[in-house]
Every structure is written in structure tokens, then in C-alpha cells.
Design a protein around this motif. Structure first.
Motif, short mmCIF file in Angstrom:
data_model
loop_
_atom_site.label_atom_id
_atom_site.label_comp_id
_atom_site.label_asym_id
_atom_site.label_seq_id
_atom_site.Cartn_x
_atom_site.Cartn_y
_atom_site.Cartn_z
N SER A 276 -17.16 30.18 -32.20
CA SER A 276 -16.64 28.90 -31.74
C SER A 276 -16.50 27.91 -32.89
O SER A 276 -15.62 27.04 -32.87
CB SER A 276 -17.56 28.31 -30.65
OG SER A 276 -18.81 27.93 -31.18
N ASN A 316 -18.68 27.82 -24.62
CA ASN A 316 -18.33 27.02 -25.78
C ASN A 316 -17.30 27.76 -26.65
O ASN A 316 -16.36 27.15 -27.18
CB ASN A 316 -19.59 26.72 -26.60
CG ASN A 316 -19.41 25.55 -27.54
OD1 ASN A 316 -18.75 24.58 -27.21
ND2 ASN A 316 -19.99 25.64 -28.71
N ALA A 317 -17.48 29.07 -26.78
CA ALA A 317 -16.54 29.87 -27.57
C ALA A 317 -15.18 29.95 -26.88
O ALA A 317 -14.13 29.85 -27.53
CB ALA A 317 -17.11 31.27 -27.79
N ALA A 320 -13.33 26.79 -27.36
CA ALA A 320 -12.81 26.65 -28.72
C ALA A 320 -11.51 27.44 -28.91
O ALA A 320 -10.52 26.91 -29.43
CB ALA A 320 -13.86 27.11 -29.73
N CYS A 360 -14.66 23.56 -20.52
CA CYS A 360 -13.83 24.77 -20.63
C CYS A 360 -12.66 24.72 -19.65
O CYS A 360 -11.50 24.95 -20.02
CB CYS A 360 -14.71 25.99 -20.36
SG CYS A 360 -14.08 27.50 -21.08
#
Length: 468
Positions: A276, A316-317, A320, A360
């Protein structure tokens, strides 16, 4: 306002006075000293809250703290040519420093760093000795990155180069790099200039089966992309991230490492956190998707949605990499919305998971009407409203939920009434009143939902002139 600070000597003197003058038992004297200073607003986080003891070989000698006794032993023996004979003393010092920050801080105040670095340099040719010395350096620098100097940086680079084939030494050396990179921009820049990035990525490739080393190296790479040193106006976080990806093939290295540890949640959590941090450009997001990173994240979210911390990092990844519009569609087409909503509902009591879930979904909804439809159909808006109810005091949950609700109706006005029927208006108004940071995004959400909102004009360009 900064809290008052005292020296260790001042604290110990009060403990001694309580024992000798007021005839208190040692434990009572210590407790009384702590209460006295805390009542005065003194910060004791830097103080070893223990009664000094006499060393084993000094019956009537001056009493000192055990970490200083261990340090004195190393100071006396540092000129010895036989480093291996002092390994037990180094390990004792490491154990004392590992007890807490106060012990490490006290040791550093008594010049522990040059002594430990001396042992590190002298032991470079002896595997067991360098492992012990590096462990001491790791313990000492935890929370104290300012200790590292140019000589120490060079030693760490030398150790990583010399012991590339040794997973144990490499792992400990990388841990030292990580400790000295946190909140210290100059150390990061110096280590990167010295060539630490290829050493880290090579370590992952060479020891891909070693879970602890992969975690440590991944974390160290991630720390190189931080911008957390308040003393520096502009850091090189973005440049470091680009270098990891473009010059050292970091995305492929990390994604391949994730495939080697499919059942290790702690390794996968760390790898997701690092990925991320590397998704800093549109093409990097696409590269992560093309290399199988998105598929790995979706699988991970589906298989491990019970583990809150892992879910948080996966979300979170995903957020991103979804900065890329094509990746947004890939996430939705892969069933990502359903998985995110399931995870959010499963961890509704966890504010961090709720925050990342809303963030997200908000990214997926941005400028994507079809994605908004999928989010609404799968209960994403309702989950966001429930998160706002569950975490009224969590400003970031409130902000991200407001942003999601706004993005859902920005281009799809037909969703306005269903969202209002969920009770969103009252929750957003409450968030704006309770949290100052929610003001702009909350009012924007109310505006786009067609609710009455008071928007304050900061300047209209009227009633005055720019010239006298």
C-alpha cells in the motif's frame, strides 16, 4: 504543553531518601517516589522505576541499575581482543534494554552507543559474536534512531553485505535498519544512498521461505517510504518508493513473497502494508494488479476476514491500488465490494476496520456510477450508516463514512432517498457538530443528499479593494 522532566539521578535520590530518612521498605520508597513526581506533573516515561541494586561482585559498592551494571562490564572489557568471551555480557545488556524504553534511554545517556558499536565492528568476522552485538544494537536503538551515526550506518551496510547468505544475522541487521529509520529522515536518506534498498529486496528473494526475515525486510522497505520526521520539511518518501519499484523490482519481490507464505497472516499483513505504501503512481497500481497482487488480496480477504488486523491492512492496500480507475473496476468485478461489506459487518465493533472499509468503498465509488450501484446493492451504504452509529467518537470513521455517502449520490441522485431513509442525515449533522474535522466533508455530503446545510462563504470578492 510539555511535561516536566527529571534525571534518573534525581529520581534515585528521592527513592534513597525515602529508604534512609523515612525508613521505608524499598518497594514502598519506590512507590512513594513515583506518586510524588506524578502528582507534580513529571514525565516518568524516561525513568527506570526500580530500586538500584549492588552488583554481584560488590558487596558494599555503589548501587546502580542493572542495565548500567551490564554496561559497565562491557565498558571494562571493550579493549579485550577476545570478543567471544564477552558474549554473555552483551546478551545481559540486551536483555536489560529489552525491558523497556527507560532502560534503553538510561543506557544511551551513559554512552552505551559507542561501546556497543565498538563491539559490533570488532565482531564482524565472528558470526556468533556479531549476532550478539547486533542484537544489542537493535535493543538500544529501539525508539532512539538519533543514536545511529555515519560509522554505525556503514557497519549495518557491511554486515548486510557480508552475511547475505545467513538469514539470522541478516534479519537482525535489517531490524536495526528498521529501528534507525523510524522518524529519522536523515538516516533513511543516508542508508538509501549507501545501497540499503537492493540489500533489502535481495534478502527477501534469497530467504523467501524465512517468514521472520520476510516480515522484517518488508517492514524496513515500508519505513523507507515514511514521511514521519517532524524535524524535516520535505522528505524523500516518494522518491524512495519509486526507487524500490522501478530500480529494485520491489512489487514483484513482495508479491512473490506473499505466495510463499499463503497461511501466515502476520507475514501477509506486513506485505499488504508495504504494498500500500508503494502504490504511489497510477502505473504502479496497475502493475500490482497485473502481477497478481490484487488476486492475492481478494483471496486473502475472503479466506481471512475473521482476523481484524489482517483485514485492516488488506483494505488499506486495496484502497491504495484502487487509485487507478481500471483497478477500481477490477476490484468490483472480482467481488471486492461483497467481501469488503462482509468484513465490515463482521468487525463492526472495530473502528479501524470500519474506517478502512468506508475509505475503500469511497474510492471504489468515486466517478464510477456502476460501482455505486454494486455498493448499494450489497449493503455498503447501510454498513457505513451502522458504522457511524457504532463509532460516534471516532472522527475518521465519521469522515470516511460521510465521504462514501457523498460519492454514492454525487452521480447517482436516485440513491439519495434510500440513504436518507437509513437515517443518514441526522448522523451526518451530529458528526459535523461533534467533530470539527468532519465539517467540510459532512456539509458536502448533506449538500449532495439535498439536505439543508449552512455553507459559510469565506470571501466573495466584494466590499473592498485590494489597493489602498
Amino acid at each position: 504543553m510539555a511535561r516536566r522532566r527529571i534525571t534518573q539521578e534525581t529520581f534515585d535520590a528521592v527513592v534513597k531518601e525515602n529508604t534512609e530518612e523515612f525508613e521505608m521498605e524499598p518497594d514502598e520508597a519506590l512507590r512513594e517516589a513515583v506518586e510524588q513526581f506524578e502528582s507534580q506533573g513529571v514525565d516518568l516515561s524516561y525513568i527506570v522505576k526500580a530500586v538500584p541494586t549492588a552488583s554481584s561482585d560488590e558487596k558494599q559498592g555503589e548501587r546502580t541499575h542493572e542495565v548500567l551494571q551490564a554496561l559497565d562490564s562491557l565498558r571494562i572489557g571493550k579493549d579485550s581482543s577476545e570478543v567471544m568471551e564477552l558474549t554473555s555480557d552483551i546478551k545481559c545488556f540486551t536483555e536489560q534494554c529489552s525491558l523497556g524504553f527507560a532502560q534503553r534511554y538510561l543506557a544511551a545517556q551513559k554512552d552505551a552507543y559507542p561501546i556497543i558499536l565498538c563491539y559490533c565492528k570488532k565482531s564482524l568476522e565472528e558470526r556468533e559474536a556479531v549476532l550478539a552485538a547486533l542484537s544489542a544494537l537493535v535493543a538500544l536503538t529501539d525508539g532512539q534512531p538519533d543514536l545511529l551515526d555515519a560509522e554505525g550506518q556503514q557497519f549495518l551496510l557491511d554486515a548486510l553485505k557480508k552475511y547475505q547468505a545467513d538469514s539470522s544475522v541478516t534479519r537482525v541487521a535489517i531490524c536495526a535498519v528498521r529501528h534507525c529509520s523510524l522518524k529519522h529522515e536523515q538516516n533513511r536518506q543516508d542508508l538509501v544512498k549507501g545501497g540499503v534498498l537492493p540489500l533489502l529486496t535481495t534478502a527477501v528473494k534469497q530467504h523467501i521461505g524465512c517468514a521472520e526475515l520476510v516480515k522484517e525486510a518488508s517492514a524496513a522497505l515500508r519505513f523507507m517510504t515514511f514521511d514521519d520526521d517532524v524535524r524535516v520539511t520535505f522528505g524523500n518518501a516518494h522518491e524512495h518508493a519509486k526507487s524500490i519499484v522501478l530500480e529494485h523490482n520491489g512489487l514483484k519481490v513482495l508479491i512473490e513473497a506473499s505466495k510463499a507464505h499463503p497461511d501466515n497472516s502476520s507475514v501477509l499483513t506486513e506485505l499488504c502494508a508495504t504494498l500500500s505504501r508503494l502504490a504511489v503512481r497510477n502505473e504502479f497500481c496497475q502493475d500490482i494488479c497485473d502481477l497478481g497482487g490484487l488476486k492475492f488480496m481478494m483471496t486473502l480477504l475472503a479466506d481471512s476476514y475473521e482476523t481484524a488486523e489482517l483485514v485492516r491492512q488488506v483494505l488499506n492496500a486495496i484502497k491504495a491500488v484502487a487509485g487507478n480507475d481500471d483497478v477500481k473496476d477490477a476490484v468490483v468485478n472480482a467481488g471486492g465490494v461483497q467481501l469488503i461489506v462482509i468484513a465490515m459487518n463482521r468487525h463492526m465493533c472495530n473502528s479501524a476496520v470500519c474506517e478502512n472499509s468506508c475509505a475503500c468503498l469511497s474510492v471504489l465509488a468515486l466517478r464510477k456510477p456502476n460501482n455505486c450501484k454494486t455498493i448499494m446493492e450489497n449493503g455498503g451504504a447501510l454498513a457505513a450508516v451502522e458504522a457511524m452509529k457504532a463509532h460516534t467518537d471516532a472522527v475518521n470513521v465519521q469522515k470516511q463514512a460521510c465521504m462514501l455517502l457523498r460519492n454514492l449520490v454525487a452521480r447517482m441522485q436516485n440513491y439519495t432517498q434510500p440513504i436518507l431513509d437509513m437515517g443518514a442525515e441526522a448522523l451526518i449533522i451530529q458528526a459535523v457538530k461533534t467533530h470539527q474535522d468532519c465539517g467540510d466533508v459532512g456539509k458536502a455530503a448533506l449538500r449532495d443528499l439535498g439536505c439543508q446545510v449552512e455553507l459559510r462563504e469565506l470571501w466573495t470578492g466584494k466590499h473592498g479593494s485590494l489597493t489602498n
